[in-house]
Design an enzyme around this catalytic site. Structure first.
Site: not given
Ligand SMILES: NC(=O)c1ccc[n+]([C@@H]2O[C@H](COP(=O)([O-])OP(=O)(O)OC[C@H]3O[C@@H](n4cnc5c(N)ncnc54)[C@H](O)[C@@H]3O)[C@@H](O)[C@H]2O)c1
Length: 253
Positions: A38, A64, A91, A157, A161
């Site tokens: 992360d 990153d 993820n 986005y 996706k």
């Molecule tokens: N929460 C929702 O409603 C939802 C819906 C559909 C899809 N998603 C997808 O689920 C996945 C997880 O997201 P989440 O909802 O748990 O959000 P979140 O923000 O809680 O977790 C995402 C994590 O990814 C890390 N991150 C972001 N960019 C990064 C990078 N360049 N390098 C390393 N780490 C990085 C962030 O620091 C964070 O800890 C994502 O791909 C998101 O698009 C989420």
């Protein structure tokens, strides 16, 4: 152990928060060893501590993931510490600003596509030699409802996706003879730390109307994690190239 994954080496990206955190904890709880990757050092450290306190094995790699050097560090850590890579969970992701195509800035496009699509490509390319050497492996990608339809987010986005869905299917078909399975979950709204930094001209619910608001119940991250762990397990041994909505039926509307 559940899923037959006991002791496997698992990389989970974005594991410092939300869905990735829940997945890392779930893998560790069944005995897997987890690389918690992360950008957020604090979040990653806390998850590793949680896993270790529960008696599991985990290591954090902070950086990153759109940077090839960080990707190499993540994969190198899995190989050195845990002996290879059995499971990769791509993820980590970021939202866009809910902008329609004409309003997407170059910077927004580049960043969203880089993090959501290019990083999974870089990571998957880096783990493939290790999985092939070991005779197989499982990749689970976190796509989105926005990977299935045009009304769940902005243009950047949504395109990123849909790209994740394509990456998943291509991997599934091209490596199935070598024992590698690739699947994705398509989460609906989930209660996590993800930030929607909506632009002034955001094309959110007001513009997208009933198609956007048909998003069903907001899920807990653990509900997404359960699907990730299943797709990575031997219980899913004949599931390859599937995009599994975890969305309270939104994709069925
Ligand atoms: N929460 C929702 O409603 C939802 C819906 C559909 C899809 N998603 C997808 O689920 C996945 C997880 O997201 P989440 O909802 O748990 O959000 P979140 O923000 O809680 O977790 C995402 C994590 O990814 C890390 N991150 C972001 N960019 C990064 C990078 N360049 N390098 C390393 N780490 C990085 C962030 O620091 C964070 O800890 C994502 O791909 C998101 O698009 C989420």
């Amino acid at each position: 152990m559940a899923g037959g994954l006991d002791g496997r080496s698992v990389i989970v990206t974005g594991a410092g928060s939300g869905i990735g955190r829940a997945a890392a904890l779930a893998f560790a709880a069944q005995g897997d060893r987890v690389v918690v990757a992360d950008l957020n050092a604090e979040g990653a450290k806390k998850v590793v501590e949680e896993i270790e306190e529960a008696g599991g094995a985990a290591v954090a790699v902070v950086g990153d993931l759109s940077d090839q050097a960080v990707v190499d560090q993540v994969v190198g850590t899995a190989v050195e510490r845990f002996g290879g890579v059995d499971v990769l969970v791509n993820n980590a992701g970021i939202m866009d600003r809910m902008s329609a195509l004409a309003d997407v800035t170059d910077a927004e496009w580049e960043r969203v596509v880089r993090v959501n699509l290019t990083a999974p490509f870089l990571l998957t390319r880096a783990v493939l030699p290790h999985m092939l050497k070991a005779g197989g492996g499982a990749v689970v990608n976190t796509a989105s409802e926005a990977g299935l339809r045009g009304s769940a987010a902005g243009a950047a986005y949504t395109a990123s996706k849909h790209g994740v869905v394509g990456l998943t299917k291509s991997l599934a078909v091209m490596y199935r003879k070598q024992g590698i399975r690739a699947n994705a979950i398509a989460p609906g709204g989930t209660q996590t730390g993800i930030v929607v930094d909506a632009a002034q001209d955001a094309h959110g619910p007001a513009v997208l109307g009933p198609h956007f608001v048909n998003l069903g119940r907001v899920a807990q991250p653990e509900e997404q994690a359960a699907a990730i762990v299943f797709l990575a397990s031997d219980a899913a041994s004949n599931i390859n190239g599937a995009i599994l909505p975890v969305d309270d039926g939104w994709a069925a509307v």
